[in-house]
Design a protein around this motif. Structure first.
Motif, PDB file in Angstrom:
ATOM      1  N   ILE A 102      -5.936   2.325  -4.356  1.00  0.00           N
ATOM      2  CA  ILE A 102      -5.212   1.505  -3.373  1.00  0.00           C
ATOM      3  C   ILE A 102      -6.227   0.796  -2.481  1.00  0.00           C
ATOM      4  O   ILE A 102      -6.106  -0.392  -2.197  1.00  0.00           O
ATOM      5  CB  ILE A 102      -4.249   2.365  -2.534  1.00  0.00           C
ATOM      6  N   SER A 103      -7.238   1.543  -2.051  1.00  0.00           N
ATOM      7  CA  SER A 103      -8.280   0.989  -1.192  1.00  0.00           C
ATOM      8  C   SER A 103      -8.982  -0.188  -1.869  1.00  0.00           C
ATOM      9  O   SER A 103      -9.217  -1.232  -1.246  1.00  0.00           O
ATOM     10  CB  SER A 103      -9.281   2.087  -0.833  1.00  0.00           C
ATOM     11  N   THR A 131      -7.746   2.243   4.667  1.00  0.00           N
ATOM     12  CA  THR A 131      -6.527   2.232   3.854  1.00  0.00           C
ATOM     13  C   THR A 131      -5.526   3.252   4.381  1.00  0.00           C
ATOM     14  O   THR A 131      -4.323   2.978   4.424  1.00  0.00           O
ATOM     15  CB  THR A 131      -6.861   2.536   2.383  1.00  0.00           C
ATOM     16  N   LEU A 171       2.521   1.781  -3.399  1.00  0.00           N
ATOM     17  CA  LEU A 171       1.553   2.294  -4.371  1.00  0.00           C
ATOM     18  C   LEU A 171       1.341   3.794  -4.173  1.00  0.00           C
ATOM     19  O   LEU A 171       1.311   4.563  -5.131  1.00  0.00           O
ATOM     20  CB  LEU A 171       0.212   1.561  -4.243  1.00  0.00           C
ATOM     21  N   GLN A 172       1.223   4.204  -2.917  1.00  0.00           N
ATOM     22  CA  GLN A 172       1.021   5.631  -2.632  1.00  0.00           C
ATOM     23  C   GLN A 172       2.211   6.450  -3.120  1.00  0.00           C
ATOM     24  O   GLN A 172       2.049   7.509  -3.724  1.00  0.00           O
ATOM     25  CB  GLN A 172       0.815   5.851  -1.139  1.00  0.00           C
ATOM     26  N   ALA A 206       0.832  -1.210   0.000  1.00  0.00           N
ATOM     27  CA  ALA A 206       0.000   0.000   0.000  1.00  0.00           C
ATOM     28  C   ALA A 206       0.866   1.260   0.000  1.00  0.00           C
ATOM     29  O   ALA A 206       0.607   2.209  -0.748  1.00  0.00           O
ATOM     30  CB  ALA A 206      -0.929   0.000   1.207  1.00  0.00           C
TER      31      ALA A 206
END
Length: 92
Positions: free
Chosen positions: A52-53, A64, A42-43, A39
């Protein structure tokens, strides 16, 4: 295989006492650790939070947000590079 088999010292709290124990680093990593890292990466790659969520299967974006690990300095760098502040400086 990953080369993370060196021993590290951690503090463990049991029965009101703090014990230092030595353990292999790989034993501290779980699938949940990988999920949180996924996660965060990805951010950092500028993937939208809603995407992402969805990838994590969360119903709420707030769930998230708890997964993401962003330091104060890293957050400041992201904000400083935002077009909001660039547009603001140009408008002065």
């Amino acid at each position: 295989m990953a080369g993370i088999d060196e021993k590290v010292t951690i503090c463990e709290h049991r029965g009101g006492e703090v014990k230092e124990i030595r353990i292999e680093k790989y034993a501290l990593i779980s699938t949940h650790t990988a999920r949180r890292s996924f996660a965060t990466h990805l951010q950092r790659s500028k993937v939208p939070l809603s995407s992402i969520s969805m990838a994590l299967g969360h119903k709420k974006v707030t769930t998230t947000m708890r997964y993401l690990r962003l330091g104060v300095d890293e957050n400041a760098t992201i904000l400083a590079g935002s077009s909001f502040f660039k547009d603001f400086e140009e408008g002065e």
